[in-house]
Scaffold this motif. Structure first.
Motif, PDB file in Angstrom:
ATOM      1  N   LEU A  65       0.836  -1.191   0.000  1.00 44.35           N
ATOM      2  CA  LEU A  65       0.000   0.000   0.000  1.00 44.35           C
ATOM      3  C   LEU A  65       0.876   1.249   0.000  1.00 44.35           C
ATOM      4  CD1 LEU A  65      -2.666  -1.058   2.640  1.00 44.35           C
ATOM      5  CD2 LEU A  65      -2.911  -1.055   0.157  1.00 44.35           C
ATOM      6  N   PRO A  66       0.470   2.264  -0.745  1.00 46.78           N
ATOM      7  CA  PRO A  66       1.221   3.519  -0.732  1.00 46.78           C
ATOM      8  C   PRO A  66       0.950   4.271   0.571  1.00 46.78           C
ATOM      9  CG  PRO A  66      -0.724   3.745  -2.086  1.00 46.78           C
ATOM     10  CD  PRO A  66      -0.662   2.314  -1.672  1.00 46.78           C
ATOM     11  N   LYS A  67       1.779   5.230   0.889  1.00 51.06           N
ATOM     12  CA  LYS A  67       1.549   6.051   2.081  1.00 51.06           C
ATOM     13  C   LYS A  67       0.302   6.901   1.852  1.00 51.06           C
ATOM     14  CE  LYS A  67       6.245   6.335   3.707  1.00 51.06           C
ATOM     15  NZ  LYS A  67       7.297   7.195   4.221  1.00 51.06           N
ATOM     16  N   ARG A  68      -0.426   7.128   2.930  1.00 53.09           N
ATOM     17  CA  ARG A  68      -1.622   7.964   2.836  1.00 53.09           C
ATOM     18  C   ARG A  68      -1.224   9.426   2.703  1.00 53.09           C
ATOM     19  NH1 ARG A  68      -6.078   5.834   7.197  1.00 53.09           N
ATOM     20  NH2 ARG A  68      -6.566   3.921   6.111  1.00 53.09           N
ATOM     21  N   SER A  69      -1.983  10.121   1.884  1.00 54.05           N
ATOM     22  CA  SER A  69      -1.701  11.549   1.740  1.00 54.05           C
ATOM     23  C   SER A  69      -2.391  12.321   2.862  1.00 54.05           C
ATOM     24  CB  SER A  69      -2.194  12.041   0.382  1.00 54.05           C
ATOM     25  OG  SER A  69      -3.585  11.876   0.283  1.00 54.05           O
ATOM     26  N   ASP A  70      -1.805  13.384   3.279  1.00 48.16           N
ATOM     27  CA  ASP A  70      -2.379  14.278   4.298  1.00 48.16           C
ATOM     28  C   ASP A  70      -2.732  13.543   5.590  1.00 48.16           C
ATOM     29  OD1 ASP A  70      -2.166  16.388   2.508  1.00 48.16           O
ATOM     30  OD2 ASP A  70      -4.176  16.038   1.713  1.00 48.16           O
ATOM     31  N   LYS A  71      -1.890  12.614   5.985  1.00 50.70           N
ATOM     32  CA  LYS A  71      -2.148  11.843   7.201  1.00 50.70           C
ATOM     33  C   LYS A  71      -2.270  12.776   8.411  1.00 50.70           C
ATOM     34  CE  LYS A  71      -0.453   8.049   9.977  1.00 50.70           C
ATOM     35  NZ  LYS A  71       0.600   7.066  10.180  1.00 50.70           N
ATOM     36  N   GLY A  72      -3.305  12.568   9.198  1.00 49.32           N
ATOM     37  CA  GLY A  72      -3.506  13.354  10.410  1.00 49.32           C
ATOM     38  C   GLY A  72      -4.284  14.636  10.215  1.00 49.32           C
ATOM     39  N   ARG A  73      -4.617  14.994   9.003  1.00 49.10           N
ATOM     40  CA  ARG A  73      -5.340  16.252   8.773  1.00 49.10           C
ATOM     41  C   ARG A  73      -6.844  16.079   8.962  1.00 49.10           C
ATOM     42  NH1 ARG A  73      -3.932  19.112   3.465  1.00 49.10           N
ATOM     43  NH2 ARG A  73      -5.311  20.621   4.418  1.00 49.10           N
ATOM     44  N   TYR A  74      -7.324  14.828   8.913  1.00 51.80           N
ATOM     45  CA  TYR A  74      -8.758  14.592   9.059  1.00 51.80           C
ATOM     46  C   TYR A  74      -8.966  13.391   9.966  1.00 51.80           C
ATOM     47  CZ  TYR A  74     -13.612  13.579   7.912  1.00 51.80           C
ATOM     48  OH  TYR A  74     -14.962  13.345   7.994  1.00 51.80           O
ATOM     49  N   ASP A  75      -9.821  13.539  10.977  1.00 52.36           N
ATOM     50  CA  ASP A  75     -10.131  12.444  11.892  1.00 52.36           C
ATOM     51  C   ASP A  75     -11.369  11.721  11.361  1.00 52.36           C
ATOM     52  OD1 ASP A  75     -10.524  10.705  13.948  1.00 52.36           O
ATOM     53  OD2 ASP A  75     -10.955  12.223  15.467  1.00 52.36           O
ATOM     54  N   ASP A  76     -11.137  10.628  10.649  1.00 58.19           N
ATOM     55  CA  ASP A  76     -12.254   9.901  10.034  1.00 58.19           C
ATOM     56  C   ASP A  76     -13.051   9.080  11.037  1.00 58.19           C
ATOM     57  OD1 ASP A  76     -10.251   8.069  10.461  1.00 58.19           O
ATOM     58  OD2 ASP A  76     -10.548   7.022   8.565  1.00 58.19           O
ATOM     59  N   GLN A  77     -12.612   8.976  12.276  1.00 58.32           N
ATOM     60  CA  GLN A  77     -13.341   8.226  13.292  1.00 58.32           C
ATOM     61  C   GLN A  77     -14.283   9.107  14.108  1.00 58.32           C
ATOM     62  OE1 GLN A  77     -13.166   4.739  13.682  1.00 58.32           O
ATOM     63  NE2 GLN A  77     -12.186   5.044  11.698  1.00 58.32           N
ATOM     64  N   SER A  78     -14.009  10.392  14.192  1.00 55.75           N
ATOM     65  CA  SER A  78     -14.813  11.273  15.043  1.00 55.75           C
ATOM     66  C   SER A  78     -16.258  11.375  14.559  1.00 55.75           C
ATOM     67  CB  SER A  78     -14.179  12.660  15.122  1.00 55.75           C
ATOM     68  OG  SER A  78     -14.193  13.283  13.853  1.00 55.75           O
ATOM     69  N   THR A  79     -16.493  11.324  13.265  1.00 52.32           N
ATOM     70  CA  THR A  79     -17.863  11.439  12.759  1.00 52.32           C
ATOM     71  C   THR A  79     -18.671  10.162  12.978  1.00 52.32           C
ATOM     72  OG1 THR A  79     -17.132  10.762  10.564  1.00 52.32           O
ATOM     73  CG2 THR A  79     -17.231  13.123  10.999  1.00 52.32           C
ATOM     74  N   LEU A  80     -17.996   9.091  13.368  1.00 53.10           N
ATOM     75  CA  LEU A  80     -18.699   7.827  13.588  1.00 53.10           C
ATOM     76  C   LEU A  80     -19.147   7.642  15.033  1.00 53.10           C
ATOM     77  CD1 LEU A  80     -16.419   5.489  11.461  1.00 53.10           C
ATOM     78  CD2 LEU A  80     -18.556   6.599  10.788  1.00 53.10           C
ATOM     79  N   ARG A  81     -18.679   8.478  15.921  1.00 55.82           N
ATOM     80  CA  ARG A  81     -19.073   8.341  17.333  1.00 55.82           C
ATOM     81  C   ARG A  81     -20.569   8.549  17.482  1.00 55.82           C
ATOM     82  NH1 ARG A  81     -14.322  11.603  18.058  1.00 55.82           N
ATOM     83  NH2 ARG A  81     -12.598  10.201  18.485  1.00 55.82           N
ATOM     84  N   GLY A  82     -21.206   7.646  18.247  1.00 55.54           N
ATOM     85  CA  GLY A  82     -22.634   7.743  18.491  1.00 55.54           C
ATOM     86  C   GLY A  82     -23.493   7.114  17.402  1.00 55.54           C
ATOM     87  N   ARG A  83     -22.878   6.539  16.388  1.00 61.09           N
ATOM     88  CA  ARG A  83     -23.633   5.881  15.308  1.00 61.09           C
ATOM     89  C   ARG A  83     -23.956   4.447  15.698  1.00 61.09           C
ATOM     90  NH1 ARG A  83     -25.339   9.714  11.718  1.00 61.09           N
ATOM     91  NH2 ARG A  83     -23.667  11.208  11.404  1.00 61.09           N
ATOM     92  N   ASN A  84     -24.890   3.840  14.985  1.00 69.14           N
ATOM     93  CA  ASN A  84     -25.273   2.453  15.236  1.00 69.14           C
ATOM     94  C   ASN A  84     -24.382   1.509  14.439  1.00 69.14           C
ATOM     95  OD1 ASN A  84     -27.509   3.138  16.860  1.00 69.14           O
ATOM     96  ND2 ASN A  84     -28.664   3.614  15.034  1.00 69.14           N
ATOM     97  N   PHE A  85     -23.804   0.544  15.137  1.00 72.93           N
ATOM     98  CA  PHE A  85     -22.956  -0.454  14.512  1.00 72.93           C
ATOM     99  C   PHE A  85     -23.524  -1.840  14.777  1.00 72.93           C
ATOM    100  CE2 PHE A  85     -19.994   3.031  14.821  1.00 72.93           C
ATOM    101  CZ  PHE A  85     -19.221   2.887  13.667  1.00 72.93           C
ATOM    102  N   VAL A  86     -23.287  -2.751  13.885  1.00 72.04           N
ATOM    103  CA  VAL A  86     -23.622  -4.158  14.106  1.00 72.04           C
ATOM    104  C   VAL A  86     -22.662  -4.671  15.168  1.00 72.04           C
ATOM    105  CG1 VAL A  86     -23.637  -6.467  13.072  1.00 72.04           C
ATOM    106  CG2 VAL A  86     -24.467  -4.503  11.779  1.00 72.04           C
ATOM    107  N   ARG A  87     -23.191  -5.366  16.141  1.00 73.92           N
ATOM    108  CA  ARG A  87     -22.366  -5.878  17.237  1.00 73.92           C
ATOM    109  C   ARG A  87     -21.372  -6.901  16.728  1.00 73.92           C
ATOM    110  NH1 ARG A  87     -25.347  -8.802  22.031  1.00 73.92           N
ATOM    111  NH2 ARG A  87     -24.555 -10.693  21.123  1.00 73.92           N
ATOM    112  N   GLU A  88     -20.130  -6.767  17.135  1.00 65.72           N
ATOM    113  CA  GLU A  88     -19.085  -7.706  16.762  1.00 65.72           C
ATOM    114  C   GLU A  88     -19.040  -8.812  17.793  1.00 65.72           C
ATOM    115  OE1 GLU A  88     -15.422  -5.633  16.193  1.00 65.72           O
ATOM    116  OE2 GLU A  88     -16.261  -4.378  14.606  1.00 65.72           O
ATOM    117  N   ILE A  89     -19.473 -10.009  17.400  1.00 65.70           N
ATOM    118  CA  ILE A  89     -19.550 -11.139  18.314  1.00 65.70           C
ATOM    119  C   ILE A  89     -18.278 -11.977  18.245  1.00 65.70           C
ATOM    120  CG2 ILE A  89     -20.824 -13.235  18.855  1.00 65.70           C
ATOM    121  CD1 ILE A  89     -23.270 -11.849  17.588  1.00 65.70           C
ATOM    122  N   TYR A  90     -17.718 -12.112  17.080  1.00 62.87           N
ATOM    123  CA  TYR A  90     -16.589 -13.020  16.891  1.00 62.87           C
ATOM    124  C   TYR A  90     -15.312 -12.277  16.644  1.00 62.87           C
ATOM    125  CZ  TYR A  90     -20.561 -15.977  16.424  1.00 62.87           C
ATOM    126  OH  TYR A  90     -21.743 -16.612  16.663  1.00 62.87           O
TER     127      TYR A  90
END
Length: 90
Positions: A65-90
């Motif tokens: 995989l190539p290096k990601r461009s603009d690493k650290g400039r955008y938090d792609d996890q912050s917009t997912l907080r509080g969302r509904n996820f399928v429970r990970e059982i395994y």
């Protein structure tokens, strides 16, 4: 379960045993899935079916995989907080 089927449960079990005795063979075997725990029964059944399918490994090249461009400039996890996820059982 209706009352009549409850009353005849041993008859059903005997019929099952006779059917298995007459039809279970080496070239066409029956497989029984214990199903007291339905989730485990489904997973065990899926696993059994997948293990019974013959396959061969296909060789493939390793992917680099190539290096990601603009690493650290955008938090792609912050917009997912509080969302509904399928429970990970395994």
């Amino acid at each position: 379960m209706d009352l009549e089927s409850y009353r005849r449960s041993y008859d059903y079990s005997r019929a099952r045993d006779i059917m298995l005795e007459k039809t279970d063979s080496k070239h066409a075997p029956w497989y029984i899935v214990r199903s007291d725990d339905k989730r485990c029964a489904r997973l065990n059944c899926i696993s059994h079916i997948l293990r019974s399918i013959a396959f061969k490994k296909i060789p493939h090249a390793n992917v680099k995989l190539p290096k990601r461009s603009d690493k650290g400039r955008y938090d792609d996890q912050s917009t997912l907080r509080g969302r509904n996820f399928v429970r990970e059982i395994y």
